[in-house]
Design a protein around this motif. Structure first.
Motif, PDB file in Angstrom:
ATOM      1  N   ASP A  47      34.572  33.311  36.802  1.00 35.09           N
ATOM      2  CA  ASP A  47      34.388  31.950  36.278  1.00 35.09           C
ATOM      3  C   ASP A  47      35.119  30.956  37.173  1.00 35.09           C
ATOM      4  O   ASP A  47      35.538  29.895  36.718  1.00 35.09           O
ATOM      5  CB  ASP A  47      34.888  31.854  34.836  1.00 35.09           C
ATOM      6  N   PHE A  48      35.265  31.285  38.458  1.00 33.63           N
ATOM      7  CA  PHE A  48      36.066  30.462  39.376  1.00 33.63           C
ATOM      8  C   PHE A  48      35.289  29.278  39.944  1.00 33.63           C
ATOM      9  O   PHE A  48      35.874  28.394  40.556  1.00 33.63           O
ATOM     10  CB  PHE A  48      36.554  31.301  40.568  1.00 33.63           C
ATOM     11  N   GLY A  49      33.976  29.251  39.789  1.00 32.32           N
ATOM     12  CA  GLY A  49      33.189  28.231  40.471  1.00 32.32           C
ATOM     13  C   GLY A  49      33.144  28.512  41.960  1.00 32.32           C
ATOM     14  O   GLY A  49      33.782  29.452  42.447  1.00 32.32           O
ATOM     15  N   THR A  50      32.384  27.693  42.686  1.00 32.57           N
ATOM     16  CA  THR A  50      32.259  27.903  44.129  1.00 32.57           C
ATOM     17  C   THR A  50      32.824  26.717  44.911  1.00 32.57           C
ATOM     18  O   THR A  50      32.673  26.629  46.111  1.00 32.57           O
ATOM     19  CB  THR A  50      30.788  28.109  44.523  1.00 32.57           C
ATOM     20  N   ASP A  90      27.348  38.222  45.402  1.00 29.84           N
ATOM     21  CA  ASP A  90      27.770  37.423  44.250  1.00 29.84           C
ATOM     22  C   ASP A  90      26.804  37.627  43.090  1.00 29.84           C
ATOM     23  O   ASP A  90      25.592  37.486  43.264  1.00 29.84           O
ATOM     24  CB  ASP A  90      27.760  35.938  44.611  1.00 29.84           C
ATOM     25  N   ILE A  91      27.325  37.972  41.925  1.00 27.89           N
ATOM     26  CA  ILE A  91      26.463  37.924  40.737  1.00 27.89           C
ATOM     27  C   ILE A  91      26.430  36.475  40.266  1.00 27.89           C
ATOM     28  O   ILE A  91      25.410  35.823  40.302  1.00 27.89           O
ATOM     29  CB  ILE A  91      26.931  38.907  39.650  1.00 27.89           C
ATOM     30  N   THR A  92      27.549  35.948  39.867  1.00 26.24           N
ATOM     31  CA  THR A  92      27.672  34.511  39.628  1.00 26.24           C
ATOM     32  C   THR A  92      29.146  34.170  39.582  1.00 26.24           C
ATOM     33  O   THR A  92      29.976  35.043  39.290  1.00 26.24           O
ATOM     34  CB  THR A  92      26.994  34.068  38.312  1.00 26.24           C
ATOM     35  N   GLU A 107      29.759  31.105  38.056  1.00 24.60           N
ATOM     36  CA  GLU A 107      29.646  29.965  37.143  1.00 24.60           C
ATOM     37  C   GLU A 107      29.630  30.387  35.689  1.00 24.60           C
ATOM     38  O   GLU A 107      29.035  29.715  34.844  1.00 24.60           O
ATOM     39  CB  GLU A 107      28.385  29.165  37.481  1.00 24.60           C
ATOM     40  N   VAL A 108      30.274  31.515  35.378  1.00 23.35           N
ATOM     41  CA  VAL A 108      30.507  31.832  33.971  1.00 23.35           C
ATOM     42  C   VAL A 108      31.284  30.647  33.389  1.00 23.35           C
ATOM     43  O   VAL A 108      32.169  30.103  34.053  1.00 23.35           O
ATOM     44  CB  VAL A 108      31.331  33.134  33.841  1.00 23.35           C
ATOM     45  N   LEU A 129      26.078  38.395  31.424  1.00 26.24           N
ATOM     46  CA  LEU A 129      25.520  38.239  32.767  1.00 26.24           C
ATOM     47  C   LEU A 129      25.728  39.498  33.613  1.00 26.24           C
ATOM     48  O   LEU A 129      24.844  39.922  34.354  1.00 26.24           O
ATOM     49  CB  LEU A 129      26.142  37.015  33.455  1.00 26.24           C
ATOM     50  N   ALA A 170      22.636  41.962  35.356  1.00 29.61           N
ATOM     51  CA  ALA A 170      22.409  42.239  36.782  1.00 29.61           C
ATOM     52  C   ALA A 170      22.725  43.675  37.156  1.00 29.61           C
ATOM     53  O   ALA A 170      22.062  44.288  37.995  1.00 29.61           O
ATOM     54  CB  ALA A 170      23.265  41.299  37.642  1.00 29.61           C
TER      55      ALA A 170
END
Lengths: 269, 269, 269
Positions: free
Chosen positions: B14-17, B40-42, B44-45, B56, B60
């Motif tokens: 959940d760190f963002g990019t 990267d899965i994501t 943006e959790v 999520l 995946a």
């Protein structure tokens, strides 16, 4: 120093990820060296904010293997007289515009050589005036990753541009820093580092002021704070940070980049 | 099970990019194993939303090759007493905080071994209290990807934390589920899976209620719906979904995560 | 043409990066060919905007090495009658829905063969009606990257769908184009290319109109403009662009996609 056997090129820009700009740069690199591992640091530097780019690059850079090539483009002066450079430091290579973007990362690692990129045979055949990331920096990174000698790319120089990035100021019983970065959690990162802080505080009691709030002491981690209450702690980048446990310090304190963070020693009368 | 010959490490946080956090983790992994493929899965959790991260990751995870290492960090309790763990399942490895994040993915794949990460020689030399993703989980993923035996990293245990993720509730002629995820298209994903749905409905006619709208029957795909009209269908994750063809169901129905999705059998009087 | 020895697969979608959709596709590809290098072009195409996807793909595509596989999914008609296709062009492969998404990129590179994807043994065992990106296009890209002959995947055809992407219109002393893309900096990219522009202007003086502002002449780069003043220049994609130095042209001119950009020759009375 030669590029490593499994070359890594990192990319940091303010291009965003909505457009085809970053992918174009990656295509150019892979056309020259399909073996490259490409790692994004971030492409969400605030548009043309060189200071923020410098901070984020310095934050990620030391964790990469020796020989990594850091390609960074935050470049408000693209196409003007600012020079394209390659910096060789103790462990890394930095490629990008000579506008201060490498100040923190390269200085921390120790500069060994500075080369102005002038040899056009390593650029794309047609260099646009608006996208040196793709036309100059990406191909140079590609060739460098193949093991090309850094000196091949241009002329050596002794000068590069360094930003006078604000250091905290000492005023009597106060250490006055500022917010240099606000991360995605809303944590306020100041320019007060652990060493400077310790030298100033020396075990004396203190308060930290951010926005209109005053915070007592230091916590070791986010979990020690109370919900909705601002907490001061040393974050993972080694700087004094204001955070709110499971909350957003930026929103709660209404503080923005450049605002002061003041550490005051409490008199022991 | 050993890590595969071409090791893949996925990252979900959940760190963002925008920040340098994810790149720091990747640098740490590549310094240990430059051969790793990082996917990267994501990132943006929603901040500190363990349930969303769990959904999520489970969505995946099954598509990755056997031997993939899934490194996941949604970690509101970082630095507190929550344990760092490594789960070995039938096909995968999971590394991250023991806070329920792996509930869905690991349970689905079948757990074989649970290891608490205690051996500090596999951590970064200095472990911060705020960023175990970089200081503990990333280096362990790096060493694991080199083929290090999972048991090397700590002590075996029989306990791990599982979330009591809401199952749909059966009430007479109603199956009451809830929205567990809203995707980037605005599709509302419920916790009602195909199997549970079929067992309940058995060919009887039914209505689905979401927000203030009632939807008749099921469509096979988005294209069968009318523009601006909500449609019920089984989405690609195998759950009952409310969608609007070429539109945004979330905005049109004004529904949010946690809101009820009710399937009612229609009396055949 | 065979896929290259170090195969590169690019991905372009409108899926966003918040969900697990893109990662699922990458997992599917890597399960078939763990040696693939996966490069994101963008996943932030405006939802279901095929024209924008076509523009971004054409912008990045020519910079990639010969043999690159471009997997693109902007697919409002997923699951309906639109065909899944593989285009073989002079240098590349394109895989995705046959809905016009490849119009610009494939036409520019030169089409050699068009194949409708019909052989189900190259799909995932269970094909959903809502996610062909994962169930059809990703596995085909994976097998193609292993060197599988393109004809293996289905039947040859002579037809594919091309968008009638708006060309600028010539009306007396005016060349009337439109905004086809607004990038992350707010630069307004028109559909007026350098060649068409030069043929029309031939060294005559001209004005460019965008929103309510009239701009004199052309600059070579962003740095030549004045702060807060709109500037016309040829951008890195080769199209006439309206930009504001260190500012956001979209916000200042209040122009949106599809709005006219008019170049008028000035009478020399």
């Amino acid at each position: 120093m030669k590029a490593m056997r499994d070359p890594i090129v990192t990319l940091l820009t303010d291009f965003g990820t909505k457009d085809h700009y970053v992918a174009s740069m990656k295509g150019v690199i892979l056309r020259i060296n399909p073996q490259c591992t490409l790692i994004d640091i971030t492409h969400e530097v605030s548009p043309q904010n060189i200071q923020e780019g410098a901070f984020l690059l310095a934050g990620a850079c030391p964790y990469f293997p020796k020989g990594t090539i850091h390609l960074s483009v935050v470049d408000p002066g693209v196409g003007s007289q600012r020079k394209p450079i390659l910096l060789v430091t103790k462990n890394y290579f930095f490629i990008g515009p000579d506008n201060g973007l490498f100040t923190l990362a390269a200085r921390k690692d120790g500069i060994k050589r500075i080369i102005v990129l002038t040899h056009k045979k390593y650029f794309l055949p047609e260099v646009s005036a608006t996208f040196h990331g793709r036309d100059i920096f990406a191909p140079v990174a590609g060739y460098l990753s193949l093991g090309t000698n850094p000196q091949t790319f241009g002329e050596r120089t002794d000068h590069w541009m360094e930003l006078g990035l604000g250091q905290p100021e000492l005023k009597g019983d106060q250490l006055i820093g500022e917010v240099i970065h606000i991360d995605a959690f809303g944590n306020l990162v100041s320019n007060i580092d652990k060493k400077g802080f310790s030298r100033f505080i020396k075990d004396r009691p203190f308060l930290t002021r951010a926005g209109k709030r005053t915070i007592k002491g230091l916590k070791r981690g986010y979990w020690e704070g109370k919900r909705n209450e601002p907490t001061a702690l040393f974050g993972s980048s080694g700087f004094l940070e204001i955070a709110v446990r499971e909350g957003n310090a930026q929103k709660i304190l209404k503080v923005k980049r450049g605002d002061q963070i003041i550490v005051s020693v409490i008199g022991d009368q």
